[in-house]
Scaffold this motif. Structure first.
Motif, PDB file in Angstrom:
ATOM      1  N   ASP A 139       0.824  -1.218   0.000  1.00 10.03           N
ATOM      2  CA  ASP A 139       0.000   0.000   0.000  1.00 10.03           C
ATOM      3  C   ASP A 139       0.855   1.264   0.000  1.00 10.03           C
ATOM      4  OD1 ASP A 139      -2.188  -1.663  -0.016  1.00 10.03           O
ATOM      5  OD2 ASP A 139      -2.625  -1.419   2.125  1.00 10.03           O
ATOM      6  N   ALA A 140       2.062   1.179   0.561  1.00  8.59           N
ATOM      7  CA  ALA A 140       2.965   2.326   0.599  1.00  8.59           C
ATOM      8  C   ALA A 140       3.764   2.457  -0.697  1.00  8.59           C
ATOM      9  CB  ALA A 140       3.914   2.207   1.789  1.00  8.59           C
ATOM     10  N   GLY A 141       3.547   1.536  -1.643  1.00 10.43           N
ATOM     11  CA  GLY A 141       4.238   1.616  -2.923  1.00 10.43           C
ATOM     12  C   GLY A 141       5.612   0.987  -2.930  1.00 10.43           C
ATOM     13  N   ALA A 142       5.839   0.044  -2.029  1.00  9.40           N
ATOM     14  CA  ALA A 142       7.142  -0.619  -1.951  1.00  9.40           C
ATOM     15  C   ALA A 142       7.416  -1.403  -3.231  1.00  9.40           C
ATOM     16  CB  ALA A 142       7.184  -1.556  -0.759  1.00  9.40           C
ATOM     17  N   GLY A 143       8.666  -1.533  -3.538  1.00 12.42           N
ATOM     18  CA  GLY A 143       9.070  -2.294  -4.715  1.00 12.42           C
ATOM     19  C   GLY A 143       9.092  -3.791  -4.422  1.00 12.42           C
ATOM     20  N   ASP A 144       9.249  -4.545  -5.479  1.00 10.35           N
ATOM     21  CA  ASP A 144       9.277  -5.997  -5.384  1.00 10.35           C
ATOM     22  C   ASP A 144      10.405  -6.469  -4.464  1.00 10.35           C
ATOM     23  OD1 ASP A 144       7.712  -8.165  -6.519  1.00 10.35           O
ATOM     24  OD2 ASP A 144       9.585  -8.856  -7.427  1.00 10.35           O
ATOM     25  N   GLN A 145      11.543  -5.810  -4.512  1.00  9.06           N
ATOM     26  CA  GLN A 145      12.696  -6.212  -3.704  1.00  9.06           C
ATOM     27  C   GLN A 145      12.406  -6.064  -2.217  1.00  9.06           C
ATOM     28  OE1 GLN A 145      14.992  -7.596  -5.602  1.00  9.06           O
ATOM     29  NE2 GLN A 145      16.011  -8.316  -3.778  1.00  9.06           N
ATOM     30  N   GLN A 146      11.740  -4.984  -1.828  1.00 11.57           N
ATOM     31  CA  GLN A 146      11.414  -4.775  -0.416  1.00 11.57           C
ATOM     32  C   GLN A 146      10.409  -5.823   0.067  1.00 11.57           C
ATOM     33  OE1 GLN A 146      10.045  -0.834   0.502  1.00 11.57           O
ATOM     34  NE2 GLN A 146       9.741  -1.286   2.655  1.00 11.57           N
ATOM     35  N   MET A 147       9.424  -6.156  -0.770  1.00 12.79           N
ATOM     36  CA  MET A 147       8.446  -7.170  -0.382  1.00 12.79           C
ATOM     37  C   MET A 147       9.089  -8.557  -0.320  1.00 12.79           C
ATOM     38  SD  MET A 147       4.831  -5.886  -1.987  1.00 12.79           S
ATOM     39  CE  MET A 147       5.320  -5.539  -3.654  1.00 12.79           C
ATOM     40  N   ARG A 148      10.056  -8.823  -1.213  1.00  7.70           N
ATOM     41  CA  ARG A 148      10.811 -10.088  -1.131  1.00  7.70           C
ATOM     42  C   ARG A 148      11.543 -10.184   0.201  1.00  7.70           C
ATOM     43  NH1 ARG A 148      14.005 -11.796  -6.610  1.00  7.70           N
ATOM     44  NH2 ARG A 148      12.298 -11.448  -8.041  1.00  7.70           N
ATOM     45  N   GLY A 149      12.079  -9.054   0.651  1.00  8.84           N
ATOM     46  CA  GLY A 149      12.786  -9.031   1.937  1.00  8.84           C
ATOM     47  C   GLY A 149      11.890  -9.407   3.097  1.00  8.84           C
ATOM     48  N   ILE A 150      10.650  -8.929   3.072  1.00  8.76           N
ATOM     49  CA  ILE A 150       9.695  -9.258   4.137  1.00  8.76           C
ATOM     50  C   ILE A 150       9.392 -10.752   4.122  1.00  8.76           C
ATOM     51  CG2 ILE A 150       7.319  -8.919   4.928  1.00  8.76           C
ATOM     52  CD1 ILE A 150       7.590  -6.004   3.793  1.00  8.76           C
ATOM     53  N   ILE A 151       9.155 -11.288   2.937  1.00  9.71           N
ATOM     54  CA  ILE A 151       8.856 -12.720   2.819  1.00  9.71           C
ATOM     55  C   ILE A 151      10.072 -13.549   3.217  1.00  9.71           C
ATOM     56  CG2 ILE A 151       8.264 -14.552   1.190  1.00  9.71           C
ATOM     57  CD1 ILE A 151       6.648 -12.364  -0.327  1.00  9.71           C
ATOM     58  N   ALA A 152      11.260 -13.133   2.796  1.00  3.49           N
ATOM     59  CA  ALA A 152      12.484 -13.863   3.151  1.00  3.49           C
ATOM     60  C   ALA A 152      12.690 -13.876   4.661  1.00  3.49           C
ATOM     61  CB  ALA A 152      13.692 -13.239   2.455  1.00  3.49           C
ATOM     62  N   GLU A 153      12.405 -12.753   5.301  1.00  6.70           N
ATOM     63  CA  GLU A 153      12.527 -12.686   6.763  1.00  6.70           C
ATOM     64  C   GLU A 153      11.550 -13.653   7.431  1.00  6.70           C
ATOM     65  OE1 GLU A 153      11.840  -9.312  10.136  1.00  6.70           O
ATOM     66  OE2 GLU A 153      12.675  -8.654   8.222  1.00  6.70           O
ATOM     67  N   GLY A 154      10.335 -13.717   6.893  1.00  7.02           N
ATOM     68  CA  GLY A 154       9.351 -14.672   7.419  1.00  7.02           C
ATOM     69  C   GLY A 154       9.780 -16.108   7.214  1.00  7.02           C
ATOM     70  N   PHE A 155      10.328 -16.419   6.029  1.00 12.00           N
ATOM     71  CA  PHE A 155      10.816 -17.771   5.767  1.00 12.00           C
ATOM     72  C   PHE A 155      11.964 -18.120   6.705  1.00 12.00           C
ATOM     73  CE2 PHE A 155       9.421 -19.098   1.239  1.00 12.00           C
ATOM     74  CZ  PHE A 155       8.115 -18.769   1.537  1.00 12.00           C
ATOM     75  N   LYS A 156      12.838 -17.143   6.953  1.00  6.07           N
ATOM     76  CA  LYS A 156      13.963 -17.379   7.862  1.00  6.07           C
ATOM     77  C   LYS A 156      13.447 -17.785   9.233  1.00  6.07           C
ATOM     78  CE  LYS A 156      17.271 -14.754  10.521  1.00  6.07           C
ATOM     79  NZ  LYS A 156      17.694 -13.403  10.837  1.00  6.07           N
ATOM     80  N   GLU A 157      12.491 -17.025   9.752  1.00  2.53           N
ATOM     81  CA  GLU A 157      11.991 -17.292  11.095  1.00  2.53           C
ATOM     82  C   GLU A 157      11.181 -18.587  11.164  1.00  2.53           C
ATOM     83  OE1 GLU A 157       8.555 -15.651  14.048  1.00  2.53           O
ATOM     84  OE2 GLU A 157       9.692 -14.132  12.953  1.00  2.53           O
ATOM     85  N   VAL A 158      10.241 -18.769  10.243  1.00  3.36           N
ATOM     86  CA  VAL A 158       9.309 -19.887  10.331  1.00  3.36           C
ATOM     87  C   VAL A 158       9.894 -21.186   9.781  1.00  3.36           C
ATOM     88  CG1 VAL A 158       7.056 -20.734   9.566  1.00  3.36           C
ATOM     89  CG2 VAL A 158       7.316 -18.352  10.255  1.00  3.36           C
ATOM     90  N   TYR A 159      10.524 -21.137   8.611  1.00  2.00           N
ATOM     91  CA  TYR A 159      10.996 -22.361   7.970  1.00  2.00           C
ATOM     92  C   TYR A 159      12.429 -22.731   8.360  1.00  2.00           C
ATOM     93  CZ  TYR A 159      12.353 -25.710   4.398  1.00  2.00           C
ATOM     94  OH  TYR A 159      12.828 -26.822   3.752  1.00  2.00           O
TER      95      TYR A 159
END
Length: 185
Positions: A139-159
């Protein structure tokens, strides 16, 4: 749009409780209600207002392929916004988000471990906090790279770290070479 934004859009469309209008006439009628005038719809689609009015009246039954794709995209982007918001709010507060992907994961780890990236196919349910961060970033207009970072951080913690039960020396995870990515919430 980036790969992640496209995946979120597909997940939003899966949440429709009713199907969007299918015929050209019905789609144009819906867009005119949304935009307020044929002129505004024409500006959005890149055609003339006369063409929009011909579609609305049914004088033209078919649009050119590129215009038909723009019409379909415009309708789907505006269809059932309350349903989308409700599903996103639920994912961000209690449900979380499930990410299914096939991508190359690389990471930084302590000395003596292999940190070579490799292609993995993963389906991981991320907690609501990651869904909230992902939607806020989009919603804030983040780029694909920033959203990948959020998902990668989640994968790091959970998986990779299993919620703190293993791989505690893992400091950074990166998602590269995405083959596909889908979300469900």
């Amino acid at each position: 749009m980036g790969e992640i934004e496209d995946a979120i859009e597909r997940a939003d469309q899966e949440s429709f409780t009713r199907q969007p209008p299918k015929t050209l006439k019905a789609q144009i009628g819906y867009l005119i209600k949304q935009f307020g005038s044929a002129k505004a719809v024409a500006a959005e689609l890149g055609v003339t207002a006369d063409s929009v009015n011909r579609y609305r009246r049914g004088a033209r039954k078919n649009a050119r392929a590129d215009v038909a794709a723009k019409i379909d995209d415009a309708v789907r982007a505006r269809w059932q916004p309350q349903v989308r918001k409700r599903r996103q709010k639920q994912a961000a507060t209690s449900g979380g988000i499930t990410v299914e992907t096939r991508a190359r994961f690389g990471y930084t780890a302590s000395v003596g471990t292999t940190d070579d990236g490799r292609l993995r196919r993963l389906t991981v349910h991320l907690p609501p906090a990651y869904a909230r961060r992902l939607f806020d970033a989009r919603d804030a207009g983040a780029g694909d790279q920033q959203m990948r970072g959020i998902i990668a951080e989640g994968f790091k913690e959970v998986y990779f770290q299993d919620g703190g039960g293993r791989a505690m020396g893992l400091s950074d995870v990166a998602i590269n070479d995405i083959d596909y990515m889908d979300f469900d919430y």
